[in-house]
Design a protein around this motif. Structure first.
Motif, PDB file in Angstrom:
ATOM      1  N   TRP A 172       1.253  -0.939   0.288  1.00 55.41           N
ATOM      2  CA  TRP A 172      -0.293  -0.150  -0.128  1.00 55.41           C
ATOM      3  C   TRP A 172       0.821   1.446   0.079  1.00 55.41           C
ATOM      4  O   TRP A 172       0.672   2.513  -0.625  1.00 55.41           O
ATOM      5  CB  TRP A 172      -1.116  -0.426   1.478  1.00 55.41           C
TER       6      TRP A 172
ATOM      7  N   LEU B 225      -8.090   8.236  -1.338  1.00 58.76           N
ATOM      8  CA  LEU B 225      -8.589   6.607  -1.589  1.00 58.76           C
ATOM      9  C   LEU B 225      -7.193   5.994  -1.101  1.00 58.76           C
ATOM     10  O   LEU B 225      -7.263   4.848   0.308  1.00 58.76           O
ATOM     11  CB  LEU B 225      -7.890   5.349  -3.014  1.00 58.76           C
ATOM     12  N   TRP B 226      -6.200   6.355  -1.096  1.00 60.70           N
ATOM     13  CA  TRP B 226      -4.538   6.434  -0.549  1.00 60.70           C
ATOM     14  C   TRP B 226      -4.665   6.671   0.495  1.00 60.70           C
ATOM     15  O   TRP B 226      -3.929   5.318   2.188  1.00 60.70           O
ATOM     16  CB  TRP B 226      -3.318   7.033  -1.344  1.00 60.70           C
TER      17      TRP B 226
ATOM     18  N   GLY C 272      -7.216   4.237   2.941  1.00 65.47           N
ATOM     19  CA  GLY C 272      -6.490   2.717   3.224  1.00 65.47           C
ATOM     20  C   GLY C 272      -4.877   2.909   3.785  1.00 65.47           C
ATOM     21  O   GLY C 272      -4.381   1.743   4.987  1.00 65.47           O
TER      22      GLY C 272
ATOM     23  N   PHE D 224      -1.865  -1.713  -6.582  1.00 62.82           N
ATOM     24  CA  PHE D 224      -3.110  -1.585  -6.309  1.00 62.82           C
ATOM     25  C   PHE D 224      -4.149  -3.075  -6.411  1.00 62.82           C
ATOM     26  O   PHE D 224      -4.280  -3.471  -5.080  1.00 62.82           O
ATOM     27  CB  PHE D 224      -3.594  -0.273  -6.640  1.00 62.82           C
TER      28      PHE D 224
ATOM     29  N   THR E  77      -5.264  -5.451  -2.982  1.00 64.52           N
ATOM     30  CA  THR E  77      -6.725  -5.707  -2.785  1.00 64.52           C
ATOM     31  C   THR E  77      -6.595  -7.344  -2.683  1.00 64.52           C
ATOM     32  O   THR E  77      -7.547  -7.722  -2.503  1.00 64.52           O
ATOM     33  CB  THR E  77      -6.964  -4.795  -3.939  1.00 64.52           C
TER      34      THR E  77
ATOM     35  N   ASN F 175     -15.553  -1.100 -10.041  1.00 69.88           N
ATOM     36  CA  ASN F 175     -14.335  -0.766 -10.792  1.00 69.88           C
ATOM     37  C   ASN F 175     -14.262  -0.196 -12.597  1.00 69.88           C
ATOM     38  O   ASN F 175     -13.590   0.129 -13.139  1.00 69.88           O
ATOM     39  CB  ASN F 175     -13.191  -0.611 -10.433  1.00 69.88           C
TER      40      ASN F 175
ATOM     41  N   SER G 181     -12.958   4.113  -8.639  1.00 72.12           N
ATOM     42  CA  SER G 181     -13.139   3.726  -6.958  1.00 72.12           C
ATOM     43  C   SER G 181     -13.165   4.563  -5.818  1.00 72.12           C
ATOM     44  O   SER G 181     -13.315   5.730  -6.145  1.00 72.12           O
ATOM     45  CB  SER G 181     -11.396   3.372  -6.573  1.00 72.12           C
TER      46      SER G 181
ATOM     47  N   TYR H 110     -13.274   6.971  -1.781  1.00 72.10           N
ATOM     48  CA  TYR H 110     -12.121   6.237  -0.702  1.00 72.10           C
ATOM     49  C   TYR H 110     -12.235   5.322   0.517  1.00 72.10           C
ATOM     50  O   TYR H 110     -12.226   5.236   1.128  1.00 72.10           O
ATOM     51  CB  TYR H 110     -11.007   7.645   0.001  1.00 72.10           C
TER      52      TYR H 110
ATOM     53  N   GLY I 134     -11.169   2.135  -0.330  1.00 71.96           N
ATOM     54  CA  GLY I 134      -9.792   2.212   0.105  1.00 71.96           C
ATOM     55  C   GLY I 134      -9.259   2.197   1.698  1.00 71.96           C
ATOM     56  O   GLY I 134      -8.824   0.909   1.745  1.00 71.96           O
TER      57      GLY I 134
ATOM     58  N   THR J 127      -9.781  -1.479   2.267  1.00 67.59           N
ATOM     59  CA  THR J 127      -8.117  -1.853   1.920  1.00 67.59           C
ATOM     60  C   THR J 127      -7.512  -2.193   3.050  1.00 67.59           C
ATOM     61  O   THR J 127      -6.978  -3.395   3.136  1.00 67.59           O
ATOM     62  CB  THR J 127      -8.584  -1.583   0.164  1.00 67.59           C
ATOM     63  N   GLY J 128      -7.670  -1.391   3.679  1.00 66.83           N
ATOM     64  CA  GLY J 128      -6.942  -0.690   5.077  1.00 66.83           C
ATOM     65  C   GLY J 128      -6.886  -1.563   5.878  1.00 66.83           C
ATOM     66  O   GLY J 128      -6.273  -2.574   6.495  1.00 66.83           O
TER      67      GLY J 128
END
Length: 480
Positions: free
Chosen positions: A100, A132-133, A136, A374, A378, A413, A418, A420, A423, A426-427
């Motif tokens: 990530w 998004l980043w 996550g 990414f 995922t 997607n 996508s 946040y 994200g 996912t985190g």
């Protein structure tokens, strides 16, 4: 003194007070976030709801670049991530975190290059990737415990119902003439009306999938089935075709995972289908669904319209891929820099909207390298939560719910960028994988001797002999 001067002075004073209050509140929340780790997640959900409520009329502050609420919230979340480093160790030796982090490095690299070439336009385009980043990254490093994750789960259910309420209010306002549809939503009369965007509807669908899973297992609240039914009906009425497909795929995944529980719930499922079918038939006979039916048919049929958005998106995918293929090796690896735009021709017209395909968007902006980071992160989150050995029912619903939601997002997607919230999910999944890897491995102890065995020394040699009494003598234990 002139009245206009008094009014101006009063407005300035009020603005100064409001600014002071906002800054003080932000500082207080930032301090609290170091203790209450769920504060940034709450702000992300609040910002999500506000974005859906305001539509295209998002409030902003002009500081050379328009600063929106989600910009402030994402910066707050990033600062909370940095502050957490003083309280929690950074998992720099864990592959989920490193993947990530590497994905974020490609985003920052593309942004810095674009900032030098295109200026503030790079800041406009990087926003969705940054949101998004950061979401996550915080969820990956916050190390939430079970109570905090339960709290976040409740907030997600509340947010799903908040989206239903926002949709009803906006739809009612448009129908009553209190809200100018074209000015507020940017679309014309006669087109399919969707009060809130697809991201919010997909979020509602993801919450519905988890509720459906809990209902099938019989381990959720007594209202889990009702939650799932209401939320899925809302998803259907909102007419986002891509969300329909993603939700159906997610439901199939839920049924596959919980196939052992389907026979037990089949009578209720059949009854629900019959009630909905009968209610729909009666409402259609009374004419109450004429307008809704017209819109649903129009939404479906418009997919093949050459003037529709779907055809423009598909054509745009081909044009943008051609641009990427014809570019240099650097662009192939790391993408075009942010700020370049998505200009292409369609039906003799110049269009510039984003491609509405997150995988293509990844390749265009962070290249093959960023896309691989990414996708690997995922897939690691999905596989890790699917294979997780759970110690409680809550842990099972958490891991399998995250995996189903992320699998549905892979389908979503294809037609949309996508978001946040995805994200953040996912985190959380990556953090769970890292936490499970840190659990101590329980080594089974050697089997003790039977309690009724005893040792007696031999008379001449002194070597002990194990003799068993009772049932153990009949084939269980023998003399040594």
């Amino acid at each position: 003194m002139d009245s206009s001067v008094l009014i101006t002075s009063g407005l300035l004073a009020v603005g100064a007070v409001v600014t002071f209050v906002v800054i003080a509140l932000g500082l207080w929340l930032y301090i609290r976030s170091t203790t209450y780790k769920t504060v940034p997640i709450a702000l992300l959900l609040i910002g999500f709801c506000l974005e859906s409520a305001f539509g295209t009329k998002q409030p902003y502050v002009q500081l050379g670049l328009q600063i929106y609420p989600n910009d402030v919230i994402s910066l707050f979340v990033l600062m909370s991530t940095f502050a957490g480093l003083f309280y929690r160790p950074l998992p720099v030796h864990r592959s989920p975190f490193l993947l990530w982090l590497a994905f974020g490095v490609t985003i920052i690299l593309s942004f810095l290059v674009g900032l030098g070439e295109y200026g503030r336009y790079a800041g406009t385009e990087v926003r969705p990737f940054f949101y998004l980043w950061v979401a996550g990254l915080y969820a990956c490093t916050a190390d939430f415990d079970d109570d905090e994750l339960r709290r976040i789960g409740r907030w997600c259910v509340w947010a799903a119902y908040a989206f239903i309420g926002i949709s009803i209010i906006l739809f009612g306002g448009v129908e009553a003439g209190l809200i100018d549809r074209k000015e507020y939503f940017g679309d014309a009369e006669g087109t399919v009306f969707r009060p809130i965007g697809s991201h919010a509807v997909f979020f509602v669908a993801a919450v519905a999938l988890v509720q459906a899973m809990a209902w099938l297992r019989g381990s959720g609240t007594r209202h889990s089935g009702l939650h799932a039914a209401l939320l899925l009906i809302f998803v259907t009425v909102l007419q986002h075709r891509s969300v329909w497909i993603a939700a159906i795929f997610g439901l199939l995944c839920v049924m596959l995972l919980e196939r052992r529980h389907l026979p037990r719930r089949f009578p209720l499922l059949l009854g629900f289908v019959l009630v909905v079918t009968l209610s729909t038939a009666v409402a259609a006979w009374l004419g109450a669904l004429d307008d809704l039916g017209r819109r649903l048919v129009q939404s479906t049929v418009s997919m093949g319209d050459s003037q529709g958005t779907f055809a423009a998106r598909v054509d745009g995918w081909e044009r943008l891929v051609e641009q990427w293929v014809d570019a240099s090796a650097w662009v192939a690896a790391f993408g075009f820099p942010f700020g370049r735009g998505y200009t292409r021709m369609y039906n003799g017209q110049l269009i510039e909207f984003a491609p509405h395909n997150f995988y293509l968007d990844l390749v265009l902006r962070v290249g093959v390298v960023g896309a691989i980071f990414f996708i690997l992160a995922t897939l690691m989150a999905i596989v890790g939560t699917l294979r997780a050995k759970c110690e409680s029912e809550f842990e099972y619903l958490l891991t399998r719910g995250l995996s189903v939601g992320l699998m549905a997002s892979l389908v979503y997607n294809i037609a949309y960028p996508s978001y946040y919230i995805v994200g953040g999910a996912t985190g959380v999944a990556l953090a769970y994988i890292m936490r499970q890897r840190k659990r101590p491995v329980v080594v089974p102890q050697a089997m003790p001797l039977p309690p009724r065995a005893h040792a007696t020394p031999m008379r001449h040699t002194g070597v002990p002999v194990i003799r068993a009494r009772g049932p153990a003598r009949r084939g269980g234990w023998t003399d040594a």
